[in-house]
Design an enzyme around this catalytic site. Structure first.
Site, mmCIF file in Angstrom:
data_model
loop_
_atom_site.group_PDB
_atom_site.id
_atom_site.type_symbol
_atom_site.label_atom_id
_atom_site.label_comp_id
_atom_site.label_asym_id
_atom_site.label_seq_id
_atom_site.Cartn_x
_atom_site.Cartn_y
_atom_site.Cartn_z
ATOM 1 N N CYS A 105 6.104 -0.429 7.266
ATOM 2 C CA CYS A 105 5.671 0.746 6.504
ATOM 3 C C CYS A 105 6.831 1.217 5.639
ATOM 4 O O CYS A 105 7.979 1.259 6.101
ATOM 5 C CB CYS A 105 5.243 1.845 7.480
ATOM 6 N N LEU A 106 6.534 1.569 4.392
ATOM 7 C CA LEU A 106 7.591 2.014 3.479
ATOM 8 C C LEU A 106 8.265 3.303 3.954
ATOM 9 O O LEU A 106 9.389 3.590 3.556
ATOM 10 C CB LEU A 106 7.016 2.213 2.070
ATOM 11 N N GLY A 111 0.837 -1.194 0.000
ATOM 12 C CA GLY A 111 0.000 0.000 0.000
ATOM 13 C C GLY A 111 0.869 1.241 0.000
ATOM 14 O O GLY A 111 2.029 1.199 0.429
ATOM 15 N N HIS A 161 -4.333 0.683 7.573
ATOM 16 C CA HIS A 161 -3.008 1.306 7.649
ATOM 17 C C HIS A 161 -2.942 2.514 6.706
ATOM 18 O O HIS A 161 -2.503 3.603 7.091
ATOM 19 C CB HIS A 161 -1.938 0.262 7.281
ATOM 20 N N GLU A 162 -3.408 2.318 5.464
ATOM 21 C CA GLU A 162 -3.356 3.410 4.470
ATOM 22 C C GLU A 162 -4.342 4.524 4.813
ATOM 23 O O GLU A 162 -4.041 5.704 4.632
ATOM 24 C CB GLU A 162 -3.623 2.867 3.052
ATOM 25 N N GLN A 200 2.859 9.817 1.401
ATOM 26 C CA GLN A 200 4.186 9.184 1.374
ATOM 27 C C GLN A 200 5.023 9.600 0.168
ATOM 28 O O GLN A 200 6.231 9.372 0.154
ATOM 29 C CB GLN A 200 4.042 7.656 1.425
ATOM 30 N N HIS A 218 -2.773 6.816 7.178
ATOM 31 C CA HIS A 218 -1.845 7.737 6.490
ATOM 32 C C HIS A 218 -2.584 8.953 5.932
ATOM 33 O O HIS A 218 -2.093 10.074 6.016
ATOM 34 C CB HIS A 218 -1.152 7.036 5.308
#
Length: 199
Positions: A108-109, A45, A150-151, A50, A154
């Site tokens: 997480c990226l 995701g 999670h997204e 991000q 964000h």
């Protein structure tokens, strides 16, 4: 085009995304680039924050996730194999948490090599806009539900470390501080470059 992924410490990650009013070529290109960026980074995701855009836009792709983390998906009331429905592009999503909660490992990226146990609802119902501008309804369970939550966080400036138990956060504090410091150095350098080019 593969875009740089912002890391913890960049203030944009804490910014709530603006709703997308018009789906134009810029938004379509941004979504395409986000999918490419997410896949290149082996993520499942990616939220617009991000990659430096404070918008209500996220992309997901769980097609490469191992079968030991199963998912369920209903799209507009029809059962669909989640892996064949990927990638998902969600704009202006509204989510409703459903069922019991469970703890699972997340990464997480924007936090390279940092993972933690996070409690999430087992299922979600999502209403969002597709890239075609249609309103879609998704019922997701399992890993896909976790990824969507999670997204969605964000998109509202919430990071997965905010949902960690305090003991886990304390254990990671030195790594988080180091990452934050490296990011701030990079942000300062980026701002200096922008200033230099405007002279």
């Amino acid at each position: 085009m593969i875009l740089p992924i912002l890391q913890y410490g960049d203030p944009i990650l804490r910014t709530k995304g603006k709703p997308i009013e018009i789906i134009d070529d810029r938004i379509r290109e941004l979504a395409t680039n986000m999918i490419e960026t997410m896949r290149a980074a082996h993520g499942v995701g990616l939220a617009a924050q991000q990659i430096g855009e404070a918008l209500q836009l996220t992309v997901l792709d769980i097609s490469q996730v191992e079968d030991d983390r199963p998912s369920t998906l209903k799209l507009d009331g029809k059962d669909i194999d989640p892996k064949t429905a990927m990638p998902l592009v969600l704009m202006n999503p509204e989510i409703e948490l459903r069922g019991e909660t469970e703890v699972g490992v997340e990464g997480c990226l924007s936090f390279p090599e940092i993972t933690g146990d996070i409690e999430r609802a087992q299922a979600v119902t999502v209403r969002a806009q597709s890239l075609e501008g249609e309103t879609i309804q998704i019922e997701a369970g399992g890993f896909l539900s976790r990824a969507i939550q999670h997204e969605h966080d964000h998109l509202n400036g919430i990071l997965f470390i905010d949902r960690m138990r305090s003991a886990a956060k304390v254990a990671l504090s030195s790594r988080l501080k180091r990452l934050q410091k490296e990011t701030k150095r990079g942000v300062r350098h980026r701002d200096e470059l922008v200033t230099d080019t405007t002279l």
